[in-house]
Design an enzyme around this catalytic site. Structure first.
Site, PDB file in Angstrom:
ATOM      1  N   ASP A 158      -0.211  12.746  -3.310  1.00 15.99           N
ATOM      2  CA  ASP A 158       0.809  13.360  -2.448  1.00 15.99           C
ATOM      3  C   ASP A 158       2.203  12.872  -2.829  1.00 15.99           C
ATOM      4  O   ASP A 158       3.174  13.642  -2.811  1.00 15.99           O
ATOM      5  CB  ASP A 158       0.535  13.046  -0.975  1.00 15.99           C
ATOM      6  CG  ASP A 158      -0.347  14.118  -0.332  1.00 15.99           C
ATOM      7  OD1 ASP A 158      -0.918  14.923  -1.078  1.00 15.99           O
ATOM      8  OD2 ASP A 158      -0.451  14.141   0.904  1.00 15.99           O
ATOM      9  N   ASP A 185       0.208  -0.938  -5.505  1.00 14.74           N
ATOM     10  CA  ASP A 185       1.554  -1.063  -4.910  1.00 14.74           C
ATOM     11  C   ASP A 185       2.617  -0.867  -5.987  1.00 14.74           C
ATOM     12  O   ASP A 185       3.633  -0.195  -5.776  1.00 14.74           O
ATOM     13  CB  ASP A 185       1.715  -2.410  -4.177  1.00 14.74           C
ATOM     14  CG  ASP A 185       1.063  -3.572  -4.893  1.00 14.74           C
ATOM     15  OD1 ASP A 185       0.340  -3.353  -5.895  1.00 14.74           O
ATOM     16  OD2 ASP A 185       1.278  -4.724  -4.478  1.00 14.74           O
TER      17      ASP A 185
END
Ligand code: NAD
Length: 357
Positions: A251, A223
């Site tokens: 991505d 995270d």
């Protein structure tokens, strides 16, 4: 050196961009005294049209007999209605698995000359960034046990993640080796505050780091890594992570460069043979018009020279040629940004890169 390369041109812009990379590889081989041969095989929609299969056996066998494989892209609207196992995209999973490729390398570089393409502010990207994501490709939750069962609240679905020490060590080693070829910094991304698989992953990476004292090693929770990529991407050099975390973070990293036509990738296994391809698809909207940006495929070919053949100087030369062409202001249509200059065609861009070589 003698290099036997299998070419999988594929569909859409695939043939145009692969042929550009072939020309650049040919020029590089000539300059550095290597002998290079290219053997084309069918894949994707083109293979389906000719043989009824998106990945014919001849293609798999040809790739297995080659030293390395260069792929363009597959797919297009013509084949969208086919059943799943006949779809061109199915061939991608098939060829990766047939070649035993478990490491995916995705560089994300923002060239100073293309800074305006990044969605990040100038104050964040500074002079650009250049990082490499090393993603485990054949393990973890995408390949774990899954199914449906009766749970506490009725029907539920589940997926499971498992990572062995062996799988973690082999991807870790690939990442440490990649870091040794770059600026010797490696960050391993996991979720060791919650997941047992991440705790074993972290312990294994720490043990491995002892073997690479020259590499500055660190860990980060996923995270936090997702935040840090948009807060300060240049803090990273090489990132190593699991299949799912790598899927998402690579991505994100591509997106912050802003130019899909510039990004290369490599998939590697235990030997030196790899599969090298741009990250973009077959761009059917511009196929056959000589408009595609060939740079992602040309940079994939440079990665092939570096990672499959150990030809560092030759790979550097191709990357430097791309830098020079961009610095000189040459652009294909997808990366013109605010410039009013007429964009180059795919073949003109290829020619400029060859001249710069
Ligand atoms: P895409 O990457 O093909 O295209 C997205 C957009 O980016 C399009 O506007 C396209 O023109 C542009 N673009 C992509 N590469 C470019 C380049 N080199 N130069 C200039 N512009 C470029 O993604 P999509 O439109 O979602 O998919 C098209 C087809 O490609 C689909 O059939 C899809 O399944 C397939 N696909 C294949 C691969 C692969 O072969 N590895 C990857 C992704 C998508």
């Amino acid at each position: 050196m003698e290099l036997n390369i299998a070419l999988l041109r594929g569909d859409g812009i695939g043939p145009e961009i692969v042929d550009s990379a072939v020309r650049v590889l040919g020029k590089t081989a000539e300059r550095y005294g290597h002998r290079i041969s290219f053997t084309p095989y069918l894949i994707g929609g083109a293979a389906y049209n000719a043989t009824g299969e998106p990945l014919p056996d001849e293609t798999v066998n040809g790739c297995l007999a080659s030293d390395s494989v260069l792929l363009g892209a597959v797919g297009g609207p013509e084949w969208d209605a086919l059943p799943g196992d006949k779809r061109p995209e199915k061939a991608l999973l098939g060829i990766r698995s047939a070649l035993g490729l478990y490491t995916n390398l995705r560089p994300a570089k923002l060239y100073p000359a293309l800074r305006s393409a990044s969605p990040l502010k100038d104050s964040i990207v500074g002079d650009g960034f250049d990082l490499l994501i090393v993603r485990e490709l054949t393990g973890g939750i995408y390949f774990g046990d899954r199914g449906y069962r009766d749970g506490k609240y009725g029907q539920e679905a589940y997926d499971t993640e498992a990572y062995s020490v062996t799988e973690t060590e082999r991807i870790g080693r690939a990442a440490f080796e990649a870091a040794m070829k770059r600026s010797k910094r490696l960050c391993s991304v996991d979720k060791a505050n919650v997941l047992e698989t991440s705790r074993l992953w972290r312990k294994t990476m720490h043990a491995l780091s002892e073997e690479y004292p020259e590499v500055e090693y660190s860990d980060m929770f996923v995270d936090n890594a997702a935040m840090q990529l948009v807060r300060d991407p240049s803090q990273f050099d090489v990132i190593v992570t699991s299949n799912m975390f790598g899927d998402i973070l690579s991505d994100e990293a591509s997106q912050i460069t802003g130019s899909i036509g510039m990004l290369a990738s490599a998939s590697l296994g235990s030997g030196t043979r790899g599969l090298y391809e741009p990250i973009h698809g077959s761009a059917p909207d511009i196929a056959g018009q000589d408009k595609a940006n060939p740079i992602a495929t040309i940079l994939s070919a440079a990665m092939m020279l570096r990672y499959s053949f150990g030809l560092q100087e030759e790979a550097d030369a191709i990357e430097a040629a791309v830098d020079r062409v961009l610095d000189a202001g040459y652009r294909t249509a997808d990366i013109t940004g605010d410039s009013s200059a007429a964009p180059l065609t795919c073949s003109e861009m290829t020619e400029k890169i060859i001249e710069a070589l």
